[in-house]
Design a protein around this motif. Structure first.
Motif, PDB file in Angstrom:
ATOM      1  N   UNK A 188       0.814  -1.208   0.000  1.00  0.00           N
ATOM      2  CA  UNK A 188       0.000   0.000   0.000  1.00  0.00           C
ATOM      3  C   UNK A 188       0.854   1.267   0.000  1.00  0.00           C
ATOM      4  N   UNK A 189       2.098   1.170   0.421  1.00  0.00           N
ATOM      5  CA  UNK A 189       2.949   2.348   0.456  1.00  0.00           C
ATOM      6  C   UNK A 189       3.131   2.969  -0.930  1.00  0.00           C
ATOM      7  N   UNK A 190       2.988   2.158  -1.983  1.00  0.00           N
ATOM      8  CA  UNK A 190       3.104   2.676  -3.344  1.00  0.00           C
ATOM      9  C   UNK A 190       2.029   3.700  -3.664  1.00  0.00           C
ATOM     10  N   UNK A 191       0.921   3.670  -2.942  1.00  0.00           N
ATOM     11  CA  UNK A 191      -0.187   4.561  -3.214  1.00  0.00           C
ATOM     12  C   UNK A 191      -0.226   5.772  -2.288  1.00  0.00           C
ATOM     13  N   UNK A 192       0.826   5.982  -1.556  1.00  0.00           N
ATOM     14  CA  UNK A 192       0.935   7.148  -0.684  1.00  0.00           C
ATOM     15  C   UNK A 192       1.819   8.165  -1.392  1.00  0.00           C
ATOM     16  N   UNK A 193       1.361   9.407  -1.541  1.00  0.00           N
ATOM     17  CA  UNK A 193       2.160  10.409  -2.252  1.00  0.00           C
ATOM     18  C   UNK A 193       3.531  10.612  -1.613  1.00  0.00           C
ATOM     19  N   UNK A 194       4.519  10.845  -2.458  1.00  0.00           N
ATOM     20  CA  UNK A 194       5.857  11.183  -1.983  1.00  0.00           C
ATOM     21  C   UNK A 194       5.915  12.618  -1.485  1.00  0.00           C
ATOM     22  N   UNK A 195       5.008  13.435  -1.978  1.00  0.00           N
ATOM     23  CA  UNK A 195       5.064  14.859  -1.705  1.00  0.00           C
ATOM     24  C   UNK A 195       3.645  15.421  -1.814  1.00  0.00           C
ATOM     25  N   UNK A 196       3.409  16.541  -1.177  1.00  0.00           N
ATOM     26  CA  UNK A 196       2.120  17.202  -1.266  1.00  0.00           C
ATOM     27  C   UNK A 196       2.340  18.704  -1.372  1.00  0.00           C
ATOM     28  N   UNK A 197       1.673  19.326  -2.326  1.00  0.00           N
ATOM     29  CA  UNK A 197       1.693  20.773  -2.487  1.00  0.00           C
ATOM     30  C   UNK A 197       0.246  21.246  -2.595  1.00  0.00           C
ATOM     31  N   UNK A 198      -0.044  22.476  -2.247  1.00  0.00           N
ATOM     32  CA  UNK A 198      -1.424  22.960  -2.270  1.00  0.00           C
ATOM     33  C   UNK A 198      -2.005  23.145  -3.673  1.00  0.00           C
ATOM     34  N   UNK A 199      -1.146  23.219  -4.692  1.00  0.00           N
ATOM     35  CA  UNK A 199      -1.620  23.438  -6.045  1.00  0.00           C
ATOM     36  C   UNK A 199      -0.658  22.764  -7.021  1.00  0.00           C
ATOM     37  N   UNK A 200      -1.191  22.223  -8.105  1.00  0.00           N
ATOM     38  CA  UNK A 200      -0.355  21.514  -9.078  1.00  0.00           C
ATOM     39  C   UNK A 200       0.724  22.417  -9.666  1.00  0.00           C
ATOM     40  N   UNK A 201       0.468  23.712  -9.751  1.00  0.00           N
ATOM     41  CA  UNK A 201       1.453  24.620 -10.327  1.00  0.00           C
ATOM     42  C   UNK A 201       2.707  24.735  -9.460  1.00  0.00           C
ATOM     43  N   UNK A 202       2.648  24.275  -8.217  1.00  0.00           N
ATOM     44  CA  UNK A 202       3.842  24.252  -7.364  1.00  0.00           C
ATOM     45  C   UNK A 202       4.851  23.223  -7.865  1.00  0.00           C
ATOM     46  N   UNK A 203       4.362  22.252  -8.616  1.00  0.00           N
ATOM     47  CA  UNK A 203       5.243  21.231  -9.181  1.00  0.00           C
ATOM     48  C   UNK A 203       5.790  21.723 -10.516  1.00  0.00           C
ATOM     49  N   UNK A 204       6.809  22.513 -10.445  1.00  0.00           N
ATOM     50  CA  UNK A 204       7.460  23.010 -11.650  1.00  0.00           C
ATOM     51  C   UNK A 204       8.499  21.982 -12.103  1.00  0.00           C
ATOM     52  N   UNK A 205       8.925  22.062 -13.363  1.00  0.00           N
ATOM     53  CA  UNK A 205       9.984  21.160 -13.798  1.00  0.00           C
ATOM     54  C   UNK A 205      11.239  21.260 -12.917  1.00  0.00           C
ATOM     55  N   UNK A 206      11.579  22.451 -12.508  1.00  0.00           N
ATOM     56  CA  UNK A 206      12.758  22.648 -11.664  1.00  0.00           C
ATOM     57  C   UNK A 206      12.585  21.965 -10.308  1.00  0.00           C
ATOM     58  N   UNK A 207      11.407  22.117  -9.736  1.00  0.00           N
ATOM     59  CA  UNK A 207      11.110  21.488  -8.447  1.00  0.00           C
ATOM     60  C   UNK A 207      11.229  19.976  -8.562  1.00  0.00           C
ATOM     61  N   UNK A 208      10.640  19.415  -9.596  1.00  0.00           N
ATOM     62  CA  UNK A 208      10.688  17.966  -9.775  1.00  0.00           C
ATOM     63  C   UNK A 208      12.104  17.473 -10.037  1.00  0.00           C
ATOM     64  N   UNK A 209      12.829  18.166 -10.905  1.00  0.00           N
ATOM     65  CA  UNK A 209      14.219  17.763 -11.199  1.00  0.00           C
ATOM     66  C   UNK A 209      15.098  17.825  -9.955  1.00  0.00           C
ATOM     67  N   UNK A 210      14.869  18.832  -9.108  1.00  0.00           N
ATOM     68  CA  UNK A 210      15.692  18.969  -7.899  1.00  0.00           C
ATOM     69  C   UNK A 210      15.482  17.790  -6.946  1.00  0.00           C
ATOM     70  N   UNK A 211      14.403  17.067  -7.148  1.00  0.00           N
ATOM     71  CA  UNK A 211      14.116  15.879  -6.339  1.00  0.00           C
ATOM     72  C   UNK A 211      14.334  14.587  -7.109  1.00  0.00           C
ATOM     73  N   UNK A 212      14.981  14.707  -8.280  1.00  0.00           N
ATOM     74  CA  UNK A 212      15.329  13.537  -9.067  1.00  0.00           C
ATOM     75  C   UNK A 212      14.150  12.877  -9.765  1.00  0.00           C
ATOM     76  N   UNK A 213      13.064  13.600  -9.972  1.00  0.00           N
ATOM     77  CA  UNK A 213      11.867  13.037 -10.602  1.00  0.00           C
ATOM     78  C   UNK A 213      11.898  13.259 -12.109  1.00  0.00           C
ATOM     79  N   UNK A 214      11.536  12.220 -12.839  1.00  0.00           N
ATOM     80  CA  UNK A 214      11.425  12.315 -14.296  1.00  0.00           C
ATOM     81  C   UNK A 214      10.004  12.062 -14.762  1.00  0.00           C
ATOM     82  N   UNK A 215       9.144  11.676 -13.825  1.00  0.00           N
ATOM     83  CA  UNK A 215       7.744  11.397 -14.130  1.00  0.00           C
ATOM     84  C   UNK A 215       6.900  11.722 -12.910  1.00  0.00           C
ATOM     85  N   UNK A 216       5.630  11.999 -13.165  1.00  0.00           N
ATOM     86  CA  UNK A 216       4.707  12.317 -12.079  1.00  0.00           C
ATOM     87  C   UNK A 216       3.348  11.703 -12.418  1.00  0.00           C
ATOM     88  N   UNK A 217       2.708  11.118 -11.416  1.00  0.00           N
ATOM     89  CA  UNK A 217       1.348  10.589 -11.557  1.00  0.00           C
ATOM     90  C   UNK A 217       0.388  11.560 -10.886  1.00  0.00           C
TER      91      UNK A 217
END
Length: 84
Positions: free
Chosen positions: A1-30
């Motif tokens: 079940x841990x796979x279905x728990x978000x790694x991160x939470x932000x109040x708005x999707x626009x907080x997830x900028x490409x720079x923000x995601x890259x700084x956390x080593x993310x190449x994909x987002x669900x």
């Protein structure tokens, strides 16, 4: 079940900028569609989501959509976006 728990939470999707995601080593987002990206009544992406996904695509970040709604709902939402 841990796979279905978000790694991160932000109040708005626009907080997830490409720079923000890259700084956390993310190449994909669900992303959940209903009541997360758009309201349950929005059958297609809003202009805000179109711009956000365009920025993700330009940065080489893959976006996937999940929903507990029907496959038709997901396919219609994604039709103009071209992700999976």
């Amino acid at each position: 079940m841990k796979l279905f728990i978000p790694d991160d939470y932000q109040p708005d999707i626009s907080c997830y900028t490409p720079e923000y995601l890259r700084s956390r080593g993310k190449r994909a987002i669900l992303c959940d569609i209903d009541n997360t990206l758009v309201t349950y009544d929005d059958p297609e992406p809003t202009e805000k989501i179109l711009l956000w996904t365009a920025a993700m695509r330009e940065a080489g970040i893959t976006v996937g959509f999940v929903s507990n709604n029907t496959p038709e709902r997901v396919n219609r939402f994604n039709a103009s976006l071209g992700f999976f």
